[in-house]
Design a protein around this motif. Structure first.
Motif, PDB file in Angstrom:
ATOM      1  N   GLU A 242      -9.338  -2.359  10.070  1.00  0.00           N
ATOM      2  CA  GLU A 242      -9.009  -3.211   9.007  1.00  0.00           C
ATOM      3  C   GLU A 242      -7.785  -4.005   9.109  1.00  0.00           C
TER       4      GLU A 242
ATOM      5  N   ARG B 266      -9.496   2.576   9.866  1.00  0.00           N
ATOM      6  CA  ARG B 266      -8.298   1.798   9.532  1.00  0.00           C
ATOM      7  C   ARG B 266      -7.851   0.770  10.334  1.00  0.00           C
TER       8      ARG B 266
ATOM      9  N   ASN C 293       0.999  -1.221   0.096  1.00  0.00           N
ATOM     10  CA  ASN C 293       0.074   0.120  -0.083  1.00  0.00           C
ATOM     11  C   ASN C 293       0.773   1.179   0.112  1.00  0.00           C
TER      12      ASN C 293
ATOM     13  N   ASP D 221      -7.886   2.954  -8.361  1.00  0.00           N
ATOM     14  CA  ASP D 221      -7.220   2.338  -7.064  1.00  0.00           C
ATOM     15  C   ASP D 221      -8.242   1.570  -6.329  1.00  0.00           C
TER      16      ASP D 221
ATOM     17  N   ARG E 115      -8.770   0.457  -3.677  1.00  0.00           N
ATOM     18  CA  ARG E 115      -9.005   0.734  -2.205  1.00  0.00           C
ATOM     19  C   ARG E 115     -10.087   2.057  -1.996  1.00  0.00           C
TER      20      ARG E 115
ATOM     21  N   ARG F 184     -15.061   3.459   2.190  1.00  0.00           N
ATOM     22  CA  ARG F 184     -13.971   3.645   2.783  1.00  0.00           C
ATOM     23  C   ARG F 184     -13.806   5.037   2.942  1.00  0.00           C
TER      24      ARG F 184
ATOM     25  N   HIS G 204      -9.309  10.646  -3.298  1.00  0.00           N
ATOM     26  CA  HIS G 204     -10.421   9.396  -2.974  1.00  0.00           C
ATOM     27  C   HIS G 204     -11.553   9.432  -3.536  1.00  0.00           C
TER      28      HIS G 204
END
Length: 456
Positions: free
Chosen positions: A300, A297, A62, A121, A123, A128, A168
């Protein structure tokens, strides 16, 4: 013959990889290279124009994706121009790799069935993204633009400081729109890549293909617009591209580090088009948002416990940049995983020393002396006096320890601030408090309380 060509291709990529590693070591420096980039390994790829790189842990993967994906792609393309993709993967976890594509043409996807996949991406999705008052308008606007049907507005212009979530949201729009309209043509690129590909098309005398590909997009995502400032020919092409996409009623999302009116070096006609859509800013994250992001986070992380006081430390000290905050957490988690150490405040401080020092406000020795004097009900002059009584000597040692820990002052400088004492006295004080923190709960508690007070 095919086998021979494949072998020659592998050798060419292997030689390029050695050159890329050398360039990375020179530009990143030995420490950063050894920690994050050296563990990368080149692995076999079934496709001749795809480079696959692996790392031993998801945390390292990451980090490299976030900081070096684009750089790796550019480095390989400079050595082997036919490279189309660079995939950064975790070898043992085999996650879905992040792919940087040189163009929207993907040979393995039948063009008649659906549009090629953009470089999104995986993610960065709406699920999220943590929402609060600082980013709620931008989040709601992004969700609205991702809905199928005629767009309520376009373009959407998102702006904020570095690492606060605009990229994001841009990628999340791409994911959500493709989920709703799988056959849509979505193109995602940085403004720098827009400029690079346009210049390449000019040199190859094939601007028609470049223009046709971009203007056929149903959703065009352009990141970091500020990088085309002053580039006249690129701005000319960019203006006509967004004009045609807007005229066709399609969607455009653009991000930058400033609002349109503050983008110096960008043509007024481009700024006028951007301001005609919806402009949404993302403000610096409030403490509640920083903590909520950390909690999300941490949930996770697999088989790793990040204690409350470590979360308080990170959320309190890294205040302006969400990407840096998440990066700090990933770094702590990666080091704990690689070393087998337990995560606590001391481990976090040792791991993130440079990050925390860069983000904290400047604390002075005078402040430390005042805080220690107040905590132990002493007069500040007593800390610099010659008194050796325990009620003064121990607080003085704590103050010296905090001065060494929280300031950049040298040992002789600290000694001078404590009544002209020798640097060896400071060394003794620091070592003594370090020992007592392991064995004396009162001393450890006082140090923790004073650090929290001074750093808050």
């Amino acid at each position: 013959m095919v086998t021979q060509q494949a072998g020659e291709r592998r050798d060419e990529i292997a030689r390029a990889w050695q050159t890329v590693r050398t360039h990375l070591r020179e530009s990143a420096g030995a420490r950063l290279f050894d920690q994050w980039l050296k563990p990368m390994a080149l692995i076999d790829s079934a496709e001749a124009d795809v480079v696959r790189l692996s790392l031993p842990s998801p945390f390292m993967t990451n980090w490299v994706r976030s900081h070096y994906a684009e750089r790796l792609f550019q480095e390989f393309r400079a050595q082997v121009p036919t490279v189309r993709q660079v995939s950064i993967e975790t070898l043992r976890a085999a996650p879905e790799p992040v792919v940087l594509a040189a163009s929207a043409s993907v040979a393995t996807a039948p063009a008649a069935v659906r549009a090629p996949a953009p470089a999104l991406d995986p993610r960065l999705t709406f699920d999220r993204f943590v929402v609060d008052t600082s980013n709620r308008v931008a989040f709601n606007a992004a969700r609205a633009l991702a809905e199928p049907g005629a767009p309520r507005f376009s373009p959407l212009f998102l702006h904020s400081g570095t690492g606060q979530g605009k990229t994001h949201l841009m990628h999340a729009i791409g994911h959500a729109y493709l989920a709703a309209v799988p056959e849509a043509a979505v193109i995602c690129m940085s403004a720098e890549r827009f400029m690079f590909e346009f210049v390449q098309a000019l040199r190859a005398r094939d601007t028609f293909s470049f223009k046709a590909r971009l203007r056929a997009a149903d959703l065009l995502l352009i990141d970091d617009l500020q990088f085309i400032a002053g580039k006249d020919s690129t701005q000319e092409e960019f203006f006509h591209t967004i004009n045609e996409i807007m005229a066709a009623g399609k969607r455009i999302v653009i991000t930058a580090d400033r609002c349109p009116q503050a983008l110096d070096g960008v043509e007024p006609r481009i700024l006028s088009r951007l301001a005609g859509g919806l402009v949404a800013d993302i403000k610096a994250p409030e403490p509640a948002l920083r903590r909520a992001i950390l909690d999300r986070r941490c949930a996770e992380l697999v088989d790793l416990d990040v204690p409350e006081d470590v979360r308080v430390l990170l959320a309190g000290r890294i205040t302006t940049n969400i990407r840096e905050l998440e990066g700090a957490l990933n770094r702590v988690a990666a080091y704990a995983q690689l070393t087998g150490d337990t995560i606590d405040v001391d481990f976090a401080v040792a791991t993130l020393g440079d990050v925390l020092r860069g983000s904290q406000r400047r604390i002075t020795i005078d402040e430390i002396q005042r805080a220690v004097s107040a905590h132990f009900a002493l007069k500040p002059l007593e800390l610099i006096s010659a008194r050796r009584a325990r009620v003064v000597a121990r607080p003085r040692q704590i103050a010296m320890y905090l001065a060494k820990r929280l300031t950049t002052r040298s040992l002789p400088e600290i000694g001078r601030k404590f009544g002209g004492r020798d640097h060896s006295t400071v060394i003794h004080a620091v070592r003594r408090i370090e020992e007592l923190r392991d064995s004396d709960r009162d001393v450890d508690g006082a140090v923790r309380q004073l650090m929290h007070q001074l750093e808050g």
